[in-house]
Design a protein around this motif. Structure first.
Motif, PDB file in Angstrom:
ATOM      1  N   ILE B 121      52.527   2.808  30.199  1.00  0.00           N
ATOM      2  CA  ILE B 121      53.273   1.797  30.290  1.00  0.00           C
ATOM      3  C   ILE B 121      52.974   0.573  29.352  1.00  0.00           C
ATOM      4  O   ILE B 121      51.969   0.150  29.599  1.00  0.00           O
ATOM      5  N   LEU B 122      54.052   0.357  28.959  1.00  0.00           N
ATOM      6  CA  LEU B 122      54.019  -0.994  27.800  1.00  0.00           C
ATOM      7  C   LEU B 122      54.934  -1.950  28.048  1.00  0.00           C
ATOM      8  O   LEU B 122      56.300  -1.861  28.427  1.00  0.00           O
ATOM      9  N   PRO B 123      54.714  -3.372  27.780  1.00  0.00           N
ATOM     10  CA  PRO B 123      55.564  -4.371  28.025  1.00  0.00           C
ATOM     11  C   PRO B 123      56.481  -4.496  26.704  1.00  0.00           C
ATOM     12  O   PRO B 123      56.050  -3.530  25.732  1.00  0.00           O
ATOM     13  N   PRO B 124      57.646  -4.763  26.618  1.00  0.00           N
ATOM     14  CA  PRO B 124      58.639  -4.658  25.194  1.00  0.00           C
ATOM     15  C   PRO B 124      57.976  -5.445  24.264  1.00  0.00           C
ATOM     16  O   PRO B 124      58.446  -5.184  23.094  1.00  0.00           O
ATOM     17  N   SER B 125      57.167  -6.622  24.139  1.00  0.00           N
ATOM     18  CA  SER B 125      56.677  -7.377  23.024  1.00  0.00           C
ATOM     19  C   SER B 125      55.447  -8.147  23.513  1.00  0.00           C
ATOM     20  O   SER B 125      55.231  -8.343  24.944  1.00  0.00           O
ATOM     21  N   GLN B 126      54.600  -8.548  22.625  1.00  0.00           N
ATOM     22  CA  GLN B 126      53.692  -9.489  23.052  1.00  0.00           C
ATOM     23  C   GLN B 126      54.097 -10.775  23.561  1.00  0.00           C
ATOM     24  O   GLN B 126      53.534 -11.357  24.522  1.00  0.00           O
ATOM     25  N   LYS B 127      55.165 -11.188  23.063  1.00  0.00           N
ATOM     26  CA  LYS B 127      55.633 -12.517  23.572  1.00  0.00           C
ATOM     27  C   LYS B 127      56.161 -12.405  25.056  1.00  0.00           C
ATOM     28  O   LYS B 127      55.588 -13.324  25.748  1.00  0.00           O
ATOM     29  N   GLU B 128      56.932 -11.364  25.403  1.00  0.00           N
ATOM     30  CA  GLU B 128      56.994 -11.205  26.888  1.00  0.00           C
ATOM     31  C   GLU B 128      55.816 -10.865  27.668  1.00  0.00           C
ATOM     32  O   GLU B 128      55.685 -11.290  28.898  1.00  0.00           O
ATOM     33  N   LEU B 129      54.826 -10.142  27.174  1.00  0.00           N
ATOM     34  CA  LEU B 129      53.609  -9.758  27.789  1.00  0.00           C
ATOM     35  C   LEU B 129      52.707 -11.380  28.108  1.00  0.00           C
ATOM     36  O   LEU B 129      52.523 -11.521  29.312  1.00  0.00           O
ATOM     37  N   HIS B 130      53.101 -12.062  27.152  1.00  0.00           N
ATOM     38  CA  HIS B 130      52.283 -13.272  27.173  1.00  0.00           C
ATOM     39  C   HIS B 130      52.778 -14.265  28.403  1.00  0.00           C
ATOM     40  O   HIS B 130      52.261 -14.957  29.034  1.00  0.00           O
ATOM     41  N   LYS B 131      54.340 -14.061  28.448  1.00  0.00           N
ATOM     42  CA  LYS B 131      55.238 -14.888  29.455  1.00  0.00           C
ATOM     43  C   LYS B 131      54.759 -14.214  30.880  1.00  0.00           C
ATOM     44  O   LYS B 131      54.503 -14.957  31.686  1.00  0.00           O
ATOM     45  N   ARG B 132      54.630 -13.061  30.712  1.00  0.00           N
ATOM     46  CA  ARG B 132      54.352 -12.363  32.230  1.00  0.00           C
ATOM     47  C   ARG B 132      52.755 -12.720  32.670  1.00  0.00           C
ATOM     48  O   ARG B 132      52.452 -12.794  33.904  1.00  0.00           O
ATOM     49  N   LEU B 133      51.999 -12.757  31.432  1.00  0.00           N
ATOM     50  CA  LEU B 133      50.351 -12.948  32.239  1.00  0.00           C
ATOM     51  C   LEU B 133      50.253 -14.401  32.425  1.00  0.00           C
ATOM     52  O   LEU B 133      49.419 -15.109  33.160  1.00  0.00           O
ATOM     53  N   SER B 134      51.220 -15.527  31.794  1.00  0.00           N
ATOM     54  CA  SER B 134      50.977 -16.858  31.844  1.00  0.00           C
ATOM     55  C   SER B 134      51.944 -17.185  33.371  1.00  0.00           C
ATOM     56  O   SER B 134      51.526 -18.281  34.046  1.00  0.00           O
ATOM     57  N   ARG B 136      51.866 -15.938  36.285  1.00  0.00           N
ATOM     58  CA  ARG B 136      51.154 -16.240  37.571  1.00  0.00           C
ATOM     59  C   ARG B 136      50.708 -17.565  38.108  1.00  0.00           C
ATOM     60  O   ARG B 136      50.503 -17.665  39.229  1.00  0.00           O
ATOM     61  N   GLY B 137      50.832 -18.576  37.363  1.00  0.00           N
ATOM     62  CA  GLY B 137      50.602 -19.853  37.823  1.00  0.00           C
ATOM     63  C   GLY B 137      49.562 -20.577  37.393  1.00  0.00           C
ATOM     64  O   GLY B 137      49.507 -21.073  36.513  1.00  0.00           O
ATOM     65  N   SER B 138      48.636 -20.485  38.529  1.00  0.00           N
ATOM     66  CA  SER B 138      47.440 -21.367  38.247  1.00  0.00           C
ATOM     67  C   SER B 138      46.238 -21.023  37.504  1.00  0.00           C
ATOM     68  O   SER B 138      45.387 -21.726  37.282  1.00  0.00           O
ATOM     69  N   ASP B 139      46.476 -20.171  36.560  1.00  0.00           N
ATOM     70  CA  ASP B 139      45.242 -19.617  35.709  1.00  0.00           C
ATOM     71  C   ASP B 139      45.153 -20.842  34.396  1.00  0.00           C
ATOM     72  O   ASP B 139      46.225 -21.083  33.821  1.00  0.00           O
ATOM     73  N   SER B 140      43.927 -20.672  33.838  1.00  0.00           N
ATOM     74  CA  SER B 140      43.888 -21.780  32.511  1.00  0.00           C
ATOM     75  C   SER B 140      44.307 -20.927  31.387  1.00  0.00           C
ATOM     76  O   SER B 140      44.357 -19.852  31.331  1.00  0.00           O
ATOM     77  N   ALA B 141      44.400 -21.624  30.503  1.00  0.00           N
ATOM     78  CA  ALA B 141      44.780 -21.216  28.761  1.00  0.00           C
ATOM     79  C   ALA B 141      43.620 -20.061  28.658  1.00  0.00           C
ATOM     80  O   ALA B 141      44.086 -19.088  27.868  1.00  0.00           O
ATOM     81  N   ASN B 142      42.504 -20.403  28.807  1.00  0.00           N
ATOM     82  CA  ASN B 142      41.160 -19.743  28.490  1.00  0.00           C
ATOM     83  C   ASN B 142      41.394 -18.283  29.067  1.00  0.00           C
ATOM     84  O   ASN B 142      41.225 -17.070  28.621  1.00  0.00           O
ATOM     85  N   ILE B 143      41.920 -18.216  30.387  1.00  0.00           N
ATOM     86  CA  ILE B 143      41.936 -17.249  31.193  1.00  0.00           C
ATOM     87  C   ILE B 143      42.956 -16.264  30.723  1.00  0.00           C
ATOM     88  O   ILE B 143      42.964 -15.035  30.624  1.00  0.00           O
ATOM     89  N   ILE B 144      44.316 -16.872  30.266  1.00  0.00           N
ATOM     90  CA  ILE B 144      45.247 -16.207  29.943  1.00  0.00           C
ATOM     91  C   ILE B 144      44.976 -15.516  28.600  1.00  0.00           C
ATOM     92  O   ILE B 144      45.426 -14.337  28.183  1.00  0.00           O
ATOM     93  N   ALA B 145      44.257 -16.245  27.708  1.00  0.00           N
ATOM     94  CA  ALA B 145      44.082 -15.732  26.341  1.00  0.00           C
ATOM     95  C   ALA B 145      42.916 -14.480  26.495  1.00  0.00           C
ATOM     96  O   ALA B 145      43.101 -13.463  25.878  1.00  0.00           O
ATOM     97  N   LEU B 146      42.029 -14.610  27.702  1.00  0.00           N
ATOM     98  CA  LEU B 146      41.166 -13.391  27.822  1.00  0.00           C
ATOM     99  C   LEU B 146      42.073 -12.144  28.156  1.00  0.00           C
ATOM    100  O   LEU B 146      41.684 -11.111  27.947  1.00  0.00           O
TER     101      LEU B 146
END
Lengths: 204, 204
Positions: B121-134, B136-146
């Motif tokens: 299963i894939l997300p529709p784009s990197q942009k959308e994936l980034h949005k979904r992974l960000s 979740r709220g409380s996580d830092s930019a480093n965690i999101i980049a990881l």
């Protein structure tokens, strides 16, 4: 790799193939049914160019000679054939094509287009099939017995197909048919070809 | 041939796999999800024996030693594993089993059970994936980049799966998933096994 998928749908008379395919095409995008050429006279209500292209035996033989047909077969003394050019045009445009043909035609197609998907539709029992084949009204017991024998002979070829759908409940059988077609477009090779841009965006 | 089908469903974090599988199982018969063993601590709301079997690292290592796992993998420093015995029991009873695992686990399963069906299963784009992974709220930019890097690395394995489903619209992706599973049960081999009586009645 052509853009569309070629489906071969076969069934014994009385399995409900034509009703299923008609309903399927109504509710599906990018999907069409090939209209066969035939030497059989039109039945009541059949329209030339819509149900069949009605042609005479001489024209049919000339078309065989010109290599027009992707497949052709003789059934009950009448000839049926599928136009190669038309099918290829649809597939190239990305439209899936359904061929409603019998096992003889199916065998010819599988040799020419091994990547085509074969679907066989079966009735739920011999008893039910007999009922359906008798239900048409005006035919004699001899004709019905001949139809039953032909149906059993046709059904003996079910193993030459990729998917088997039992038409007991029409709506369930329709969902089955839709599931088979929907799932083909989700296969890896298909997605690699048609979601190329999306996949490269995701992996950049 | 076991009676049920083993499905491997993998996806990068953020593709919506768990929501899709949860909804799928709710509305399907003869289909269950394997509950993994893990050494990861429970997140808020997670119930032992329902979301995971939560065990400690020592117990996990002993279970590896006893050959309990059909597959196991380490993700972010935590271990995850699937019980072989439980899966086999389900399949023998005719229940399809879904394994929600990553590409490492999937590779192990494909070696042991090559007839299993892999769905990615894939997300529709990197942009959308980034949005979904960000999102979740409380996580830092480093965690999101990881997470993004891990997601791209996970996605690079999509070619090892049979079907690719793009989760752009949830309902459409759910229909895709259902179509893949429904169509498996219509395949020739499956029908020959489970509609044996019907087929022999028709051909007598």
């Amino acid at each position: 790799m052509s853009k569309g998928t070629l489906y071969i749908i076969a069934a014994p008379s009385g399995a409900g193939k034509t009703s299923l395919v008609t309903e399927l095409v109504k509710t599906s995008r990018h999907l069409t049914v090939s209209i066969s050429y035939t030497t059989r006279p039109p039945r009541e209500g059949e329209v030339d160019g819509q149900h069949y292209h009605f042609i005479n035996a001489e024209t049919f033989q000339q078309m065989i000679g010109r290599g027009v047909f992707l497949e052709h077969a003789e059934v009950f003394g009448n000839f049926y054939g599928t136009s190669m050019e038309w099918v290829e045009e649809q597939l190239t445009q990305g439209t899936d094509v359904i061929l409603e043909i019998d096992w003889q035609g199916a065998q010819q197609i599988r040799r020419l287009a091994p990547e085509s998907i074969g679907i066989f539709i079966l009735p739920p029992s011999q008893k039910e099939l007999h009922k359906r084949l008798s239900g048409r009204g005006s035919d004699s017991a001899n004709i019905i017995a001949l139809r039953m024998a032909k149906a059993v002979s046709e059904m003996s070829h079910y193993k030459e197909f990729d998917y088997i759908i039992i038409n007991d409940d029409f709506d369930e059988a329709l969902l089955d048919l839709k599931a088979v077609i929907r799932s083909q477009r989700l296969g890896l090779e298909f997605q690699q070809e048609y979601r190329k841009d999306l996949l490269s965006d995701l992996l950049q």
